[in-house]
Design a protein around this motif. Sequence first.
Motif, PDB file in Angstrom:
ATOM      1  N   SER A 204       5.547   3.928  32.036  1.00  0.00           N
ATOM      2  CA  SER A 204       6.149   3.640  30.731  1.00  0.00           C
ATOM      3  C   SER A 204       7.410   4.471  30.474  1.00  0.00           C
ATOM      4  O   SER A 204       8.227   4.122  29.634  1.00  0.00           O
ATOM      5  CB  SER A 204       5.134   3.859  29.607  1.00  0.00           C
ATOM      6  N   ALA A 205       7.601   5.554  31.215  1.00  0.00           N
ATOM      7  CA  ALA A 205       8.787   6.383  31.010  1.00  0.00           C
ATOM      8  C   ALA A 205      10.035   5.763  31.667  1.00  0.00           C
ATOM      9  O   ALA A 205      11.156   6.200  31.414  1.00  0.00           O
ATOM     10  CB  ALA A 205       8.549   7.787  31.556  1.00  0.00           C
ATOM     11  N   TYR A 206       9.824   4.746  32.510  1.00  0.00           N
ATOM     12  CA  TYR A 206      10.976   4.152  33.225  1.00  0.00           C
ATOM     13  C   TYR A 206      11.718   3.163  32.349  1.00  0.00           C
ATOM     14  O   TYR A 206      11.154   2.560  31.429  1.00  0.00           O
ATOM     15  CB  TYR A 206      10.517   3.482  34.518  1.00  0.00           C
ATOM     16  N   ASP A 207      12.995   2.980  32.682  1.00  0.00           N
ATOM     17  CA  ASP A 207      13.826   2.016  31.966  1.00  0.00           C
ATOM     18  C   ASP A 207      13.732   0.674  32.695  1.00  0.00           C
ATOM     19  O   ASP A 207      14.118   0.583  33.864  1.00  0.00           O
ATOM     20  CB  ASP A 207      15.277   2.517  31.965  1.00  0.00           C
ATOM     21  N   PRO A 208      13.224  -0.348  32.013  1.00  0.00           N
ATOM     22  CA  PRO A 208      13.067  -1.637  32.716  1.00  0.00           C
ATOM     23  C   PRO A 208      14.409  -2.210  33.181  1.00  0.00           C
ATOM     24  O   PRO A 208      14.438  -3.009  34.119  1.00  0.00           O
ATOM     25  CB  PRO A 208      12.432  -2.547  31.670  1.00  0.00           C
ATOM     26  N   ASP A 209      15.487  -1.778  32.560  1.00  0.00           N
ATOM     27  CA  ASP A 209      16.801  -2.261  33.003  1.00  0.00           C
ATOM     28  C   ASP A 209      17.445  -1.319  34.015  1.00  0.00           C
ATOM     29  O   ASP A 209      18.581  -1.516  34.417  1.00  0.00           O
ATOM     30  CB  ASP A 209      17.724  -2.462  31.788  1.00  0.00           C
ATOM     31  N   GLY A 210      16.669  -0.333  34.451  1.00  0.00           N
ATOM     32  CA  GLY A 210      17.162   0.609  35.460  1.00  0.00           C
ATOM     33  C   GLY A 210      16.539   0.336  36.820  1.00  0.00           C
ATOM     34  O   GLY A 210      15.843  -0.663  37.014  1.00  0.00           O
ATOM     35  N   PRO A 211      16.778   1.234  37.767  1.00  0.00           N
ATOM     36  CA  PRO A 211      16.296   1.032  39.146  1.00  0.00           C
ATOM     37  C   PRO A 211      14.786   1.251  39.288  1.00  0.00           C
ATOM     38  O   PRO A 211      14.146   1.820  38.398  1.00  0.00           O
ATOM     39  CB  PRO A 211      17.061   2.098  39.925  1.00  0.00           C
TER      40      PRO A 211
END
Lengths: 402, 457
Positions: free
Chosen positions: B314-321
Amino acid sequence: MSPTPSAPLHLAVALDGTGWHPASWREPVSRPGDLFTAGYWADLVAEAERGLLDLVTVEDGLGPQSSHLLDPDERTDQVRGRLDAVLIAARVAPLTRHIGLVPTVVATHTEPFHISKAIATLDHVSSGRAGLRVQISARPNEAAHFGRRVVPRIDAYDSPAAQEVLTDLFDEAADHVEVVRRLWDSWEDDAEIRDVATGRFIDRDKLHYIDFQGRFFSVRGPSITPRPPQGQPIVSALAHRTVPYRLVARQADLGYVIPHDAGQARAIVAEVRAEQQAAGRAEEFLHLFGDLVVFLDDDPAEAAARRDRLDTLAGQPYISDARIFTGTPAQLADLLEDLRAGGLTGFRLRPAVLGHDLPAITRGLVPELQRRGVFRHAYEADTLRGLLGLPRPAHRYTTATA
Amino acid sequence: MSKPLKQIHLAAHFPGVNNTTVWSDPRAGSHIEFSSFVRFAQTAERAKFDFLFLAEGLRLREQGGSIYDLDVVGRPDTFTVLAALAAVTDRLGLTGTINSTFNEPYEVARQFASLDHLSGGRAAWNVVTSWDAFTGENFRRGGFLPQGERYSRAREFLATANELFDSWHGDEIIADRAAGAFLRDAEAGAFVHQGQHFDIHGRFNVPRSPQGRPVVFQAGDSDEGREFAAADADAIFSRYSGLEEGRAFYTDVKSRLARYGRRHDQLLILPAATFVLGDTDTEARELAHEVRRQQVSGATALKHLEFVWNRDLSAYDPDGPLPEIDPDVSEEHIARGRAQVRMYRDPLATARAWRELAAAHHWSIRDLVIETGNRQAFVGTPDTVARTIDDFVQSDASDGFILVPHITPGGLDEFADKVVPLLQERGVFRTEYEGTTLRDHLGLAHPDDARDERAAS
Ligand SMILES: Cc1cc2nc3c(=O)[nH]c(=O)nc-3n(C[C@H](O)[C@H](O)[C@H](O)COP(=O)(O)O)c2cc1C
């Protein structure tokens, strides 16, 4: 809670095969060849609805019918075989608008999780007209159909050993109903939010684990089916003595009892109300309906002769746990008013021959009761709870968030 | 002479709990209210579909310890809703998914036999084994059965149910008023079954139903699942809607039939398939892309990635890598109660492949999930879609499809109105029901005829 004196009388009909007399299938009006068709059941329920009845119950069992209380028989001269009662109720639901649909379920061998979602769904497909009639099975042959447990053989019904077995089965049924009810409440009414902004379909804080841990089983929850339209569909049970009265008192909205006269009616009502008090439910409205088998004709002699004729065909006199009435609609109305004075709120009639006695109820008894000002002239509500004058219950799990 | 054209079988999967449903669409209605089921079923019947299909899950899905809230949650009881639908349809088959792990044969056989009676011979049973102890916590039997045992229970469950169905032959009820004989035979319904999972005996109390036995579907994909289907099912609900994978599956499963003395045409392969229609192929592709973006929000993309990584992302950016850390390959899985968990059998390899794909195409997490996730099987003009479906069936990638629209309940209308007539013009889909039972629609023999055939040969 006791009914008010001016309260209307409630009326239910118990559907079973071609009727409650074992030779009923041999009557020319009966349709024994149609018993396993949808049309047969749709016609019966439509007739009951034409009579403005509160509800129909549908009998069921997890084994063939038998002339013995606890054992199977080998008879070929009576109706044997039946369709699943919940499915019958669901099949007729879209064809009816007002009448309550109350199938029998056997707590001893079914999963409360399955029953809960089935009755919730019956409530969804009937727009709030569902109930269930919970029953135990003390039959060793039915236990053998499942192979999961052995139900100890009961010999003398009143022996301490038998009472112990029955008490366990009814306690288990009470837990079964508790789980079913908690699952109905495991979704709050407004749990579905469809919040496009956050992408959430539900607010999961409004779904609740029921975490039921009992002597007989444990169930985690929540249900897979959202809360039914009535919140809590009607739970009902037939009760003959103290142990089952306790189940009714603890868990039911409606109990069917079997008084044979007004004095007995009064005594039964007092006992159930005391159990209700002991269960801490004194303030909750609990309907008590008297069960009667009925042979109805315009001429009392005709009704008695019909009963004799059927008994002769059956080869033995018909006996029942309930009082067997033969007579005219007006005489039956007198009897119902008399029994009702004992504190009953309604009646569940068991037609001896469905093809004959059901229309006699809807077209003879009902107009008679209407004339006396004790029965409705039109359906006054769209839900079964509404017809029974019961409020839609609040939700038992409250969300802590402000 | 050219081969005669295969007739296509079409069915409709009510779009409830799954990751294809676009519940945020303004046209999306209730997936619980009965009116949705009525509308959906009546469209399927108007289009002369073979049957309506319901999936089942007996516990709400969870991920990371909480109830999964991004897809549709909640569904009605299968038997109850199918019995009610029998009242508002006339010919449509009614297929219910009922698992063999958390039920008992006597009860399930009664319910299917009752449904078959109450629908005039339109019942079918998709036998699934379900997956875990997590679901078991809702049931008295609790617990979980390991893979091998789940199928051994499933096979014995079905065999036992068949013994119950066959315990009545169909001629026992004579209802002879004058003679006072309701039954011809005091033993009607008598059965004895003794096996590893079930040891039961007594009398079954539902007389033989119009189809004798319900039609049987299977939906598992493992080797055990395929063997089970080859031995005992009438049809398979599979996940391979692509041409090549479809053909491979088709060939594999049909080649297993001979071992059980069954013919090629005694098992139908019906994959699940989605569709998006447009006025031009380009428009349909654009629309399909839009639908995919509605199906896969940023939050959904992260949750999907968690199936493989088996970690809280959940800490990741879905629009990131994509995450650089590797999947957690421990036994306990972050997602519970859903089929996809089992789809990625080698998470480390999947993660590596996905990272490479994303890097090569400059895809974000969300792009990757959109591009690699469940794609719409049929995208194009009605003409393209009709042609493609026909090609798939004629080239033995399947015997038809179970369509899963992404809108409830109106998502089938366009297919019914625009694609079905084209299939009918091609002469590969019925214009009227020829029979009344689901067996009739599917071209399956009545079990009694099959029995007679075996006895005669
Ligand atoms: C296309 C497809 C659909 C399925 N649908 C359901 C379902 O609705 N309910 C369910 O409990 N299991 C469902 N399953 C799970 C299978 O019945 C089976 O239990 C699971 O896939 C594990 O078996 P396997 O290892 O043979 O695949 C489905 C499987 C597939 C492939």
